[in-house]
Every structure is written in structure tokens, then in C-alpha cells.
Design an enzyme around this catalytic site. Structure first.
Site, short mmCIF file in Angstrom:
data_model
loop_
_atom_site.label_atom_id
_atom_site.label_comp_id
_atom_site.label_asym_id
_atom_site.label_seq_id
_atom_site.Cartn_x
_atom_site.Cartn_y
_atom_site.Cartn_z
CB SER A 3 85.20 -4.39 -35.08
OG SER A 3 85.64 -5.65 -35.51
CG HIS A 14 87.45 -4.35 -38.20
ND1 HIS A 14 87.85 -4.63 -36.93
CD2 HIS A 14 88.19 -3.28 -38.60
CE1 HIS A 14 88.80 -3.77 -36.55
NE2 HIS A 14 89.00 -2.95 -37.56
CG ASP A 39 91.71 -0.97 -36.24
OD1 ASP A 39 92.57 -0.06 -36.24
OD2 ASP A 39 90.94 -1.18 -37.20
#
Length: 201
Positions: free
Chosen positions: A24, A51, A144
Site C-alpha cells: 500500500s 492499493h 489489509d
């Protein structure tokens, strides 16, 4: 936190069929450190989920295609997950791997405020590849990927987390370590080395 372990000891006698990498915030820079080490004939498929801001097309495949010797492409629905390529999840779709070794894209609701979600890719890949899967989780700002990496570990796969002390944003690595101790906690230079040492079935 688990201690860093010798790569040779962990990999001794193990063979693999796929790699899934999640990242991310700070992930593009981290990937630019580890992926250029892949050989042109990378022996397994490498699936990458990063992401991204919603509403914008991803340019990751183009960015990395110009920097890698291995073929790079954006994953498409129903495409075969084939050895020898690096696949990037497209923008605004969850990416899953199916039992017949193909990709599946979906527009299911956001997961932890994001789509694509790392958990979707890792959990589905764990179901397909079991102990022949390598999961790698890099820098990021939420949790996540923690559950996905834990699923890979539960299936017997090899789990790797970027050293949080080195990560640009350490939240994601720390959450993964907190949920289930990974097999390896490594700086990026050693993750790059790991990817060149994998043997295939």
C-alpha cells in the site's frame, strides 16, 4: 516478532508454484527495489496487488514493464495465471485466483476502504496453491493483507513481511506480524534475494 531466519534454512528442500505480493502506501518504491531482481525467465507467476486511488486507471504494468526483464502485464478476467510473468491487479477491481489457475475480477464492495484488496488475492491464492505459495507483504497504512498472509501461513505457504523498521509506512507489516508470526521478516534487499532463490515444482 519472529527473528530473522537464514533464507537458505527456510527454503531448503521447498518448491513453489506462485508468489503473491501486497503493498500500500510506499509500495511502489518498495516494489522498485525488489522486482527488478527477477530473472527474465521467472519460474513462477508473480501476482502483485497495490492499493490505488479510486477512479484512476492503473499505470503500474507500464511502469514496471519498462524496468523489468520479466514480462509484465495487467491481470485480466479469465486470464491464465502462467509462470514467467508478473501480473498487476487492475484499478478498482478485486483480484482473485481460481482453482483452474485463472484470474477472476469482481466489483464486490470495498474491503478495508480499498479495491483491489490484498486479502482477496492472498486468501484465494492460498486455496489454490496451499504450501506451494509464497506471500509477501510490504509497506502500507492499514491492516489489509494481514488476514490474507495468515491464510497463506495456515495453508502451509511461505510468509514474508517487510521489516517494519525499514518500511516507509510500518502499519501493514506490523498488523501482519501481530495477527500471525510470519516465516521471515526481511529488509527489501533480502526479499529481492529471496525471489531469485525460489525453486519450482
Amino acid at each position: 516478532m519472529s527473528v530473522l531466519t537464514s533464507l537458505g534454512d527456510v527454503l531448503d528442500g521447498r518448491t513453489f508454484e506462485a508468489v503473491v505480493i501486497g503493498a500500500s502506501a510506499g509500495g511502489v518504491s518498495a516494489l522498485l527495489e525488489i522486482l527488478p531482481g527477477l530473472p527474465r525467465d521467472v519460474p513462477v507467476p508473480v501476482v502483485v496487488v497495490v492499493h490505488m486511488l479510486r477512479g484512476r486507471p492503473s499505470q503500474l504494468a507500464e511502469l514496471f514493464a519498462a524496468r523489468l526483464d520479466a514480462p509484465v502485464r495487467e491481470a485480466m478476467d479469465k486470464d491464465e495465471v502462467a509462470p514467467g510473468s508478473v501480473y498487476f491487479a487492475p484499478a478498482d477491481y478485486h483480484l482473485s485466483l481460481e482453482a483452474d489457475a485463472t484470474f477472476s475480477l469482481s466489483c464486490e464492495p470495498l474491503h478495508i476502504f480499498t479495491r483491489p484488496a490484498i486479502d482477496y488475492a492472498m486468501q484465494s491464492a492460498a486455496d489454490v496453491y496451499g504450501d506451494a505459495l509464497v506471500g509477501i507483504l510490504l509497506t502500507g497504512a492499514n491492516h489489509d493483507g494481514a488476514a490474507g498472509l495468515a491464510a497463506i501461513g495456515a495453508a502451509g505457504g511461505l510468509t514474508v513481511v517487510q521489516d517494519p523498521h525499514e518500511a516507509q509506512v510500518p502499519v501493514m507489516p506490523r498488523e501482519a506480524i501481530k495477527l500471525r508470526a510470519p516465516d521471515l521478516i526481511l529488509p527489501l534487499r533480502e526479499i529481492r534475494g529471496l525471489l531469485t532463490m525460489l525453486e519450482t515444482r
